[in-house]
Design an enzyme around this catalytic site. Structure first.
Site, PDB file in Angstrom:
ATOM      1  CD1 TRP A  60      16.166 -43.788  -1.471  1.00  0.00           C
ATOM      2  CD2 TRP A  60      15.895 -42.059  -3.111  1.00  0.00           C
ATOM      3  NE1 TRP A  60      17.378 -43.521  -1.942  1.00  0.00           N
ATOM      4  CE2 TRP A  60      17.343 -42.385  -2.841  1.00  0.00           C
ATOM      5  CE3 TRP A  60      15.565 -40.821  -3.841  1.00  0.00           C
ATOM      6  CZ2 TRP A  60      18.233 -41.519  -3.472  1.00  0.00           C
ATOM      7  CZ3 TRP A  60      16.666 -40.378  -4.391  1.00  0.00           C
ATOM      8  CH2 TRP A  60      18.003 -40.503  -4.328  1.00  0.00           C
TER       9      TRP A  60
ATOM     10  CD  GLU B 124      13.263 -26.170 -12.097  1.00  0.00           C
ATOM     11  OE1 GLU B 124      14.562 -26.446 -12.091  1.00  0.00           O
ATOM     12  OE2 GLU B 124      12.496 -27.086 -11.754  1.00  0.00           O
TER      13      GLU B 124
ATOM     14  CD  GLU C 245      10.645 -33.700 -14.245  1.00  0.00           C
ATOM     15  OE1 GLU C 245      10.230 -34.063 -15.178  1.00  0.00           O
ATOM     16  OE2 GLU C 245      10.762 -34.416 -13.282  1.00  0.00           O
TER      17      GLU C 245
END
Length: 600
Positions: free
Chosen positions: A233, A350, A353
């Site tokens: 992407w 966490e 991310e």
């Protein structure tokens, strides 16, 4: 070795199509194959797309040197179907079809030099002209030589080579495809023959997974294993977001830990030893933390702090029983960093991310890491009580930080993805990012990652909050037999299949799809819950989404991989680890010292 600019030698070949490097972006990330020689003398890796060779990496795995190299027939490529050409090596074949013609191309690399070789056979209903379309990337270099006819033909058989360095392509061509292919295959066969295989796995996919994991290790920087040889992407097209075509072709301590524990299970302990060395010698910063990711040479790229990644070398060292003075000094830096981090176990990010806060998964990693390090300290005749005291405190408090009794789902209490304030009963709102247009109550966001509490030994599989959360997660996140990462995950495609990107100031909604690796984590939990039959089904669910080249993707939808990162090393690692866990009847990566301490 002096690099060359792009040179195409027209031995018997019509002129190639060349495009300006400034116009070039990577091809879609759903690679159909990934290959390299087992030999370290060949620092080149190839990927295959839907029409031929896609990115080739040289001189290391953080550096894509080319975008594509395709066979053209009358100036047009064919559509390719990819399959392994050998069940015990990373040799791949593409069957191509075009207007009135069909062909086969088989790909290997030369184990003695930085060259990709392709053996080509084409049959046409009419005379056709063959040529090669070769596109460098980011100033990459590549010499292309071939033995294909320039005049129109109905049938052709020959070889083309993409080589890097003075005379490399010519030398590989003189050696010949057959000799290179035999040496290439033997390298991988020797490697696999030195390993055991689990009874629970599909043998072809298992062998492919182990080879893919081995192939993700850089050859110049031992122990540096990238997440994926692909650029999904916007990471492939948005140079502001990803100036270096990252971040998947980088080394993430978390992914490296999962791959390393899979390789320990597979019998390649040396891979894990090198990985730990890379973490502690190349990635670890002077204060003890490991950055979000690095290039294969250890240079930090993204620098956010994720406490689960700081804990990763502590856990890996315990599995390897690494207690030498140099290793222990480095591990102590990471352990002390966990203890001194402001408001720990609050983490800047966490494991998905893009959020800070108190995460059950992150806390599980930190607690388990500290307990494992304290055990290494004890076995060296030292006192690790201060690490155990913090670990015990965090283990006691994890429910109070992350399990809500006032959230919108039933049954309660259940674990949240993350809390911003350590108060899971508070209606605190935050934005999920990834093109989510509105803030959301933290009590409404759940995540299967809480199972780290069980997998790493902090909680029993039948703990009431755990079993409650399993039910909530299944109702909120399970779809088509797989799981989303978390509520309203936006890291994925648009509703019509368009690519993810950063779309501001008015975001276009994107949708995170289903992650097969979560099926593997669920299978590990189900083993601990005594449901081996369902755990075995999870292994089959992962296998079901392999593409025709046996590459496992990051995300799937409607039973097929999306254009997300493929192959994803973490997915292949989860397949390998769950297979061995099924054979063992328990998760092979669960640290006994943590289990024994918390009675889980």
């Amino acid at each position: 070795m002096k690099p060359l600019a792009l040179v195409v030698l027209l031995l018997v070949m019509s002129a190639p199509v060349a495009r300006a490097a400034a116009e070039v972006v990577p091809l879609p990330a759903d690679k159909q194959a990934f290959g390299t020689a087992r030999s370290t003398a060949s620092p080149v890796w190839f990927t295959l797309g839907h029409q031929g060779l896609s990115e080739i990496f040289h001189p290391d795995l953080s550096t894509p040197a080319t975008r594509e190299t395709r066979l053209l027939v009358d100036g047009k490529p064919g559509q390719a179907h990819t399959e392994p050409a050998d069940t015990k090596s990373l040799t791949f074949r593409q069957r191509l079809r075009g207007d009135g013609w069909h062909g086969e191309i088989t790909y290997v690399t030369d184990p003695q030099r930085a060259a990709v070789l392709a053996e080509v056979e084409v049959t046409a209903q009419r005379p056709v002209r063959l040529s090669i379309d070769h596109v460098p990337l980011n100033g990459g270099t590549g010499e292309v030589v071939s033995t294909l006819p320039t005049e129109p033909v109905r049938h052709a058989h020959g070889t083309f080579v993409v080589g890097f360095g003075e005379g490399v392509a010519k030398a590989a061509l003189r050696k010949g495809f057959g000799a290179a292919a035999r040496e290439y295959a033997q390298g991988w066969r020797t490697y696999l023959d030195g390993l055991e295989r689990p009874k629970s796995a599909d043998r072809r996919l298992y062998d492919m997974s182990v080879m893919v994991l081995a192939a993700t290790e850089d050859k110049t920087h031992p122990g540096a294993s990238i997440a994926s040889p692909s650029f999904p992407w916007a990471f492939g097209t948005d140079r502001e977001l990803a100036p270096e075509l990252g971040p998947y072709a980088l080394v993430w301590p978390r992914d490296l830990y999962h791959v390393s524990t899979a390789m320990i299970a597979a019998g390649d302990r040396g891979f894990a030893e090198r990985s730990l060395d890379f973490m502690l010698r190349e990635q670890q910063q002077p204060d003890g933390h490991l950055p979000q990711n690095t290039r294969v040479d250890g240079t930090p790229v993204w620098t956010k702090v994720q406490l689960d990644q700081v804990a990763a070398p502590l856990l890996l060292a315990w599995h390897l029983d690494r207690r030498d003075e140099s290793t222990m000094d480095a591990l102590r830096l990471s352990a002390d960093y966990l203890l001194s981090y402001p408001n720990a176990p609050f983490s800047e990010q966490e494991r998905w991310e893009n959020q800070d806060g108190y995460s059950p998964a992150t806390i599980a990693s930190a607690v388990a890491g500290l307990v494992c390090f304290a055990d290494l300290v004890r076995r060296n005749g030292e006192n690790g009580d201060r690490y155990l005291a913090v670990a015990d405190d965090w283990q006691r408090k994890v429910d109070g930080w992350t399990a809500t009794r006032t959230g919108p789902y039933e049954p309660k209490p259940y674990y949240l993805r993350v809390t911003k304030d350590g108060n899971p009963d508070a209606p605190t709102k935050y934005n999920l990012g990834d093109n989510n247009p509105a803030d959301i109550d933290q009590r409404a966001v759940v995540d299967p990652s809480f199972l780290e509490l069980v997998r790493l030994g902090l909680k029993r599989a039948d703990d009431p909050v755990v079993t409650n959360t399993v039910k909530v997660v299944d109702r909120q996140l399970k779809e088509q037999g797989y799981w989303h990462r978390f509520t309203q995950d936006g890291f994925g495609e648009t509703a019509d299949g368009g690519p993810w990107g950063i779309n501001f100031p008015v975001p276009t909604r994107t949708y995170g799809r289903l992650w097969p690796l979560l099926s593997g984590e669920r299978g590990e939990y189900e083993l601990l819950a005594g449901d081996k039959a369902t755990a075995a089904q999870r292994l089959r669910q992962i296998a079901a989404v392999a593409n025709s080249g046996l590459m496992l993707p990051e995300q799937v939808w409607n039973g097929r991989g999306t254009t997300s990162a493929t192959p994803l090393a973490w997915t292949h690692a989860q397949y390998v680890r769950l297979a061995w866990s099924l054979d063992a009847g328990r998760p092979v990566e669960r640290p006994d010292v943590v289990v024994n301490r918390y009675g889980s």
